[in-house]
Design a protein around this motif. Structure first.
Motif, short mmCIF file in Angstrom:
data_model
loop_
_atom_site.label_atom_id
_atom_site.label_comp_id
_atom_site.label_asym_id
_atom_site.label_seq_id
_atom_site.Cartn_x
_atom_site.Cartn_y
_atom_site.Cartn_z
N THR A 134 34.24 38.01 54.96
CA THR A 134 35.61 38.49 54.81
C THR A 134 36.32 37.76 53.68
O THR A 134 37.01 38.37 52.86
CB THR A 134 36.40 38.31 56.12
N THR A 135 36.14 36.46 53.62
CA THR A 135 36.81 35.66 52.59
C THR A 135 36.29 36.00 51.20
O THR A 135 37.07 36.25 50.27
CB THR A 135 36.60 34.16 52.87
N VAL A 136 34.97 36.02 51.03
CA VAL A 136 34.40 36.34 49.71
C VAL A 136 34.71 37.79 49.34
O VAL A 136 35.04 38.08 48.18
CB VAL A 136 32.88 36.08 49.70
N GLY A 137 34.65 38.68 50.32
CA GLY A 137 34.94 40.09 50.05
C GLY A 137 36.38 40.30 49.60
O GLY A 137 36.64 41.06 48.65
N HIS A 138 37.32 39.62 50.24
CA HIS A 138 38.71 39.79 49.84
C HIS A 138 38.97 39.12 48.50
O HIS A 138 39.80 39.61 47.71
CB HIS A 138 39.66 39.24 50.90
N ALA A 139 38.30 38.03 48.21
CA ALA A 139 38.43 37.41 46.89
C ALA A 139 37.96 38.38 45.81
O ALA A 139 38.57 38.47 44.73
CB ALA A 139 37.63 36.11 46.83
N THR A 140 36.88 39.11 46.10
CA THR A 140 36.38 40.12 45.16
C THR A 140 37.43 41.21 44.95
O THR A 140 37.72 41.62 43.83
CB THR A 140 35.07 40.73 45.67
N LEU A 141 38.01 41.70 46.05
CA LEU A 141 39.04 42.73 45.96
C LEU A 141 40.25 42.23 45.18
O LEU A 141 40.77 42.91 44.29
CB LEU A 141 39.47 43.16 47.37
N ALA A 142 40.71 41.02 45.49
CA ALA A 142 41.90 40.48 44.85
C ALA A 142 41.67 40.24 43.36
O ALA A 142 42.57 40.43 42.55
CB ALA A 142 42.31 39.18 45.53
N GLU A 150 50.47 49.61 38.41
CA GLU A 150 49.70 50.59 37.64
C GLU A 150 49.09 51.69 38.51
O GLU A 150 49.26 52.87 38.22
CB GLU A 150 48.63 49.89 36.82
N PRO A 151 48.34 51.34 39.59
CA PRO A 151 47.75 52.42 40.40
C PRO A 151 48.81 53.30 41.05
O PRO A 151 48.59 54.50 41.24
CB PRO A 151 46.93 51.67 41.46
N TYR A 152 49.94 52.72 41.40
CA TYR A 152 50.96 53.46 42.12
C TYR A 152 51.74 54.39 41.19
O TYR A 152 52.26 55.41 41.62
CB TYR A 152 51.88 52.48 42.84
N ALA A 153 51.81 54.03 39.91
CA ALA A 153 52.45 54.91 38.94
C ALA A 153 51.67 56.22 38.82
O ALA A 153 52.26 57.30 38.70
CB ALA A 153 52.54 54.22 37.58
N VAL A 154 50.36 56.14 38.86
CA VAL A 154 49.52 57.34 38.80
C VAL A 154 49.77 58.22 40.02
O VAL A 154 49.92 59.45 39.91
CB VAL A 154 48.02 56.94 38.72
N LEU A 155 49.84 57.59 41.20
CA LEU A 155 50.09 58.35 42.42
C LEU A 155 51.49 58.95 42.42
O LEU A 155 51.70 60.09 42.86
CB LEU A 155 49.92 57.45 43.64
N ALA A 180 53.32 44.81 49.62
CA ALA A 180 52.37 44.81 50.74
C ALA A 180 51.10 44.06 50.35
O ALA A 180 50.51 43.34 51.17
CB ALA A 180 52.05 46.24 51.17
N TYR A 181 50.66 44.22 49.12
CA TYR A 181 49.44 43.56 48.68
C TYR A 181 49.59 42.05 48.74
O TYR A 181 48.66 41.33 49.06
CB TYR A 181 49.08 43.99 47.26
N GLU A 182 50.81 41.54 48.43
CA GLU A 182 51.04 40.11 48.48
C GLU A 182 50.90 39.57 49.91
O GLU A 182 50.56 38.41 50.11
CB GLU A 182 52.44 39.80 47.95
N ARG A 183 51.17 40.42 50.90
CA ARG A 183 51.11 40.00 52.30
C ARG A 183 49.75 40.27 52.94
O ARG A 183 49.49 39.87 54.08
CB ARG A 183 52.19 40.75 53.10
N LEU A 184 48.89 40.97 52.21
CA LEU A 184 47.66 41.48 52.81
C LEU A 184 46.74 40.38 53.34
O LEU A 184 46.22 40.48 54.45
CB LEU A 184 46.91 42.34 51.79
N TYR A 185 46.55 39.32 52.56
CA TYR A 185 45.57 38.32 52.98
C TYR A 185 46.02 37.58 54.23
O TYR A 185 45.18 37.20 55.05
CB TYR A 185 45.29 37.33 51.84
N ASP A 186 47.33 37.39 54.40
CA ASP A 186 47.81 36.80 55.66
C ASP A 186 47.41 37.67 56.84
O ASP A 186 47.02 37.16 57.90
CB ASP A 186 49.33 36.64 55.63
N MET A 187 47.50 38.98 56.66
CA MET A 187 47.11 39.91 57.73
C MET A 187 45.60 39.85 57.96
O MET A 187 45.12 39.91 59.10
CB MET A 187 47.54 41.33 57.37
N VAL A 188 44.84 39.71 56.89
CA VAL A 188 43.38 39.58 57.00
C VAL A 188 43.02 38.33 57.80
O VAL A 188 42.14 38.35 58.67
CB VAL A 188 42.74 39.53 55.59
#
Length: 227
Positions: A134-142, A150-155, A180-188
């Motif tokens: 979980t830790t290595v996977g989220h580091a990869t995502l982050a 940028e992604p949200y402008a497209v949406l 929300a992304y800034e808070r995500l890892y705390d939730m993880v």
């Protein structure tokens, strides 16, 4: 020039410019050598990247505060690991599959950290595997995070083609996505602690310290740092 000097230079290059591919040519220039000379130390680029990843893992350090609960210790381990690994996006595939035993100190620490749960060997292995992946996977995502918004402008642009009711409902959510992304890892981390607690809730120490199945019990509150 030594193998260690080459690896140190490569670590500095990756840390200083995470998005730029690490090449034999760049590392050779950093140590004042011809690229072909590095092949005496590393058969190919993959071998160099693996050696650099192993060095990064070997540099991980953790302190276990006296009197801290295992939840507090686990939270600190996951936060510290994320801060340590995130600057090295191109090394994460190699970090996840090390060629040396550099993860052993973390394995020993996690095993000791979770001892109060009295998990069976199988459940302890599952818990540690879940925590580390979980830790290595989220580091990869982050580490692959696009520039903010940028992604949200497209949406948001695509929403122009939708009806007014959908736009009114979805646009505020898109506006909140970067926060929300800034808070995500705390939730993880909360979810990881809860998952490990659930393993402990289903077992109690038996004879000789082995875990045996028992009736489910309520989970202990998940530790959260003071705000």
């Amino acid at each position: 020039m030594s193998r260690d000097e080459i690896i140190d230079a490569a670590v500095a290059l990756v840390y200083g410019d995470p998005g730029r591919p690490l090449t034999i040519k760049r590392v050779a220039a950093a140590v004042g050598s011809a690229p072909m000379a590095l092949y005496r130390y590393f058969p190919d680029r993959d071998d160099l990247l693996q050696a650099v990843a192993d060095r990064v893992v070997a540099g991980m350090r953790f302190d276990r505060p006296a009197g801290a609960t295992w939840q507090e210790q686990l939270r600190d381990w996951m936060l510290t690991s994320m801060r340590h690994l995130r600057p090295y996006p191109q090394l994460l595939p190699y970090i996840a599959a090390p060629s040396k035993a550099n993860w052993l100190p973390s394995l020993i620490m996690l095993t000791e950290m979770l001892r109060p749960l009295a998990l069976s060997d199988d459940d302890l292995a599952l818990a540690i595997t879940f925590i580390s992946t979980t830790t290595v996977g989220h580091a990869t995502l982050a580490s692959r995070e696009a520039p903010p918004g940028e992604p949200y402008a497209v949406l948001r642009e695509a929403l122009r083609e939708e009806n007014e009711e959908d736009r009114a409902r979805v646009v505020p959510v898109l506006d909140s996505m970067p926060r929300a992304y800034e808070r995500l890892y705390d939730m993880v981390i909360d979810s990881t602690i809860a998952a490990v607690e659930s393993l402990g809730a289903g077992s109690t120490p038996g004879a000789g310290g082995e875990a045996t199945q028992s009736r489910p019990v309520p989970l202990a509150p998940i530790f959260r740092p003071p705000t």
